[in-house]
Design a protein around this motif. Structure first.
Motif, short mmCIF file in Angstrom:
data_model
loop_
_atom_site.label_atom_id
_atom_site.label_comp_id
_atom_site.label_asym_id
_atom_site.label_seq_id
_atom_site.Cartn_x
_atom_site.Cartn_y
_atom_site.Cartn_z
N SER A 59 11.21 3.07 -4.65
CA SER A 59 10.21 3.25 -3.60
C SER A 59 10.50 2.34 -2.41
CB SER A 59 8.80 2.95 -4.14
OG SER A 59 8.47 3.82 -5.20
N LEU A 60 10.86 1.09 -2.70
CA LEU A 60 11.19 0.15 -1.63
C LEU A 60 12.39 0.63 -0.83
CD1 LEU A 60 10.71 -3.22 -3.52
CD2 LEU A 60 9.63 -2.63 -1.33
N ARG A 61 13.40 1.11 -1.55
CA ARG A 61 14.61 1.56 -0.86
C ARG A 61 14.34 2.81 -0.02
NH1 ARG A 61 16.02 -1.71 0.58
NH2 ARG A 61 17.87 -0.68 1.39
N LEU A 62 13.48 3.69 -0.51
CA LEU A 62 13.15 4.89 0.26
C LEU A 62 12.34 4.53 1.50
CD1 LEU A 62 12.25 7.47 -2.55
CD2 LEU A 62 14.40 7.19 -1.30
N LEU A 63 11.45 3.55 1.37
CA LEU A 63 10.70 3.09 2.54
C LEU A 63 11.64 2.50 3.60
CD1 LEU A 63 7.59 1.37 0.91
CD2 LEU A 63 7.60 3.44 2.32
N ASP A 64 12.76 1.99 3.13
CA ASP A 64 13.76 1.41 4.03
C ASP A 64 14.72 2.46 4.56
OD1 ASP A 64 14.51 -1.07 5.23
OD2 ASP A 64 16.35 -1.05 4.05
N GLY A 65 14.53 3.72 4.13
CA GLY A 65 15.36 4.81 4.64
C GLY A 65 16.75 4.87 4.04
N ASP A 66 16.90 4.46 2.79
CA ASP A 66 18.21 4.44 2.13
C ASP A 66 18.57 5.85 1.63
OD1 ASP A 66 20.47 4.01 0.62
OD2 ASP A 66 19.75 2.12 -0.23
N GLU A 67 19.21 6.62 2.47
CA GLU A 67 19.56 8.00 2.11
C GLU A 67 20.67 8.06 1.07
OE1 GLU A 67 20.36 10.44 5.46
OE2 GLU A 67 18.47 9.99 6.47
N THR A 68 21.57 7.07 1.06
CA THR A 68 22.66 7.09 0.08
C THR A 68 22.11 6.97 -1.34
OG1 THR A 68 23.04 4.68 0.13
CG2 THR A 68 24.25 6.03 1.72
N GLU B 38 0.84 -1.21 0.00
CA GLU B 38 0.00 0.00 0.00
C GLU B 38 0.87 1.26 0.00
OE1 GLU B 38 -2.55 -0.34 3.36
OE2 GLU B 38 -3.68 -2.05 2.55
N LYS B 39 1.95 1.24 0.79
CA LYS B 39 2.85 2.39 0.83
C LYS B 39 3.58 2.57 -0.50
CE LYS B 39 3.55 2.29 5.83
NZ LYS B 39 4.50 2.05 6.93
N ILE B 40 3.94 1.46 -1.13
CA ILE B 40 4.58 1.53 -2.45
C ILE B 40 3.64 2.20 -3.44
CG2 ILE B 40 5.42 0.18 -4.42
CD1 ILE B 40 6.42 -1.91 -2.41
N ASN B 41 2.38 1.79 -3.41
CA ASN B 41 1.40 2.36 -4.35
C ASN B 41 1.21 3.86 -4.15
OD1 ASN B 41 0.91 -0.13 -5.53
ND2 ASN B 41 -0.78 -0.64 -4.15
N ILE B 42 1.39 4.31 -2.92
CA ILE B 42 1.22 5.73 -2.63
C ILE B 42 2.39 6.55 -3.16
CG2 ILE B 42 1.13 7.45 -0.76
CD1 ILE B 42 -0.45 5.36 0.89
N ILE B 43 3.63 6.07 -2.91
CA ILE B 43 4.78 6.91 -3.24
C ILE B 43 5.37 6.64 -4.64
CG2 ILE B 43 5.38 7.07 -0.81
CD1 ILE B 43 7.74 5.25 -1.34
N GLU B 44 5.04 5.48 -5.23
CA GLU B 44 5.67 5.16 -6.52
C GLU B 44 5.35 6.18 -7.62
OE1 GLU B 44 6.36 1.50 -9.68
OE2 GLU B 44 4.95 1.22 -8.02
N PRO B 45 4.11 6.69 -7.73
CA PRO B 45 3.85 7.70 -8.77
C PRO B 45 4.74 8.94 -8.62
CG PRO B 45 1.79 6.83 -7.93
CD PRO B 45 2.86 6.31 -7.03
N LYS B 46 4.99 9.36 -7.39
CA LYS B 46 5.85 10.52 -7.15
C LYS B 46 7.30 10.20 -7.51
CE LYS B 46 2.96 12.42 -3.43
NZ LYS B 46 1.88 11.43 -3.51
N VAL B 47 7.72 8.98 -7.18
CA VAL B 47 9.08 8.55 -7.51
C VAL B 47 9.25 8.50 -9.03
CG1 VAL B 47 10.71 6.62 -7.42
CG2 VAL B 47 9.43 7.27 -5.37
N ARG B 48 8.23 8.00 -9.73
CA ARG B 48 8.31 7.90 -11.19
C ARG B 48 8.46 9.27 -11.83
NH1 ARG B 48 3.81 5.50 -12.01
NH2 ARG B 48 4.58 3.40 -11.57
N GLU B 49 7.81 10.27 -11.25
CA GLU B 49 7.97 11.64 -11.76
C GLU B 49 9.42 12.10 -11.65
OE1 GLU B 49 5.34 14.34 -9.84
OE2 GLU B 49 3.51 13.27 -10.41
N LEU B 50 10.10 11.61 -10.62
CA LEU B 50 11.48 12.02 -10.37
C LEU B 50 12.48 11.27 -11.25
CD1 LEU B 50 13.52 13.61 -8.57
CD2 LEU B 50 13.49 11.63 -7.03
N VAL B 51 12.31 9.93 -11.34
CA VAL B 51 13.33 9.12 -12.02
C VAL B 51 12.94 8.75 -13.45
CG1 VAL B 51 14.10 8.19 -9.83
CG2 VAL B 51 12.44 6.89 -11.17
N GLY B 52 11.69 8.96 -13.83
CA GLY B 52 11.25 8.61 -15.18
C GLY B 52 11.46 7.13 -15.46
#
Length: 229
Positions: A206-215, A183-197
């Motif tokens: 999205s998965l890595r961001l949910l895991d807090g991967d700042e690098t 559910e969280k992936i579905n929420i943030i993935e559209p925004k991520v796609r706008e960023l990375v195309g």
């Protein structure tokens, strides 16, 4: 690059990845430091049919979660340098442990070959591996080899050739996570796609961001944002 293609080799330490690299490239290899890092990468070439495969031996890692410089270098090469094929080398006698890395790579990139090494040792231990079943379940070619004895090399190179020419279409299995994560992936993935195309997998980011991967976020900002914006 015309008939030249880049093939990345990934795998856990002690899976025979570098043995495979050395056996395939022979004397046609050199080493160099990764830009800005102390990690040394070996590169070599393999002529096959009318093509040249440039092999990059990535650092051996147990994961690609950027917990170390080696993991970061391996991850960044696969994600940002976009090799034509990523070859994941597994130890046939320890598949369960090795598959952790393989499944991570399948989430990151499409053109993947799972290369099961030490198959001769596994057979001596009474281990049988059904590569056709694995191919069907994973959605990418699975090839059994013995790097030490150069067994299975022709099939491996032919499979790489068929991927780069489009004769084999890879369709990696998509890992399913618990409903809360999906559910969280579905929420943030559209925004991520706008960023990375289409540059990298928006689901994987999205998965890595949910895991807090700042690098990873820093790498995306450095490498992609100016280009995308």
């Amino acid at each position: 690059m015309g008939n030249e293609y880049r093939i990345a080799l990934a795998g856990n330490p002690n899976t025979g990845k570098s043995t495979l690299f050395n056996a395939l490239t022979g004397l046609r290899q050199h080493t160099g430091n990764w830009a800005g890092k102390t990690v040394t990468l070996a590169e070599g070439s393999v002529p096959f049919k009318d093509k040249t495969f440039h092999l990059i031996d990535l650092p051996g890692t147990y994961s690609l979660f950027s917990n170390s410089t080696d993991e970061e270098v391996a991850r960044n090469y696969i994600v940002f340098e976009k090799p034509d094929v990523t070859l994941v080398v597994l130890d046939a006698t320890s598949l369960e442990r090795n598959f952790n890395l393989a499944l991570q790579v399948l989430e990151m990139t499409k053109n993947v070959v799972i290369c099961i090494n030490l198959i001769d040792v596994a057979e001596q231990q009474g281990i049988y591996i059904n590569e056709r079943l694995l191919t069907n379940r994973l959605g990418v070619p699975v090839i059994k080899i013995s790097a030490r004895n150069k067994k299975g090399f022709s099939m491996l190179l032919d499979t790489i050739d068929r991927i780069v020419t489009g004769k084999i279409e890879c369709d990696p299995v998509q890992m399913k996570y618990p409903d809360e994560i999906e559910e969280k992936i579905n929420i943030i993935e559209p925004k991520v796609r706008e960023l990375v195309g289409n540059h990298i997998s928006s689901r994987w980011v999205s998965l890595r961001l949910l895991d807090g991967d700042e690098t990873l976020l820093n790498e995306i900002t450095k490498r992609l944002v100016p280009e995308v914006v």
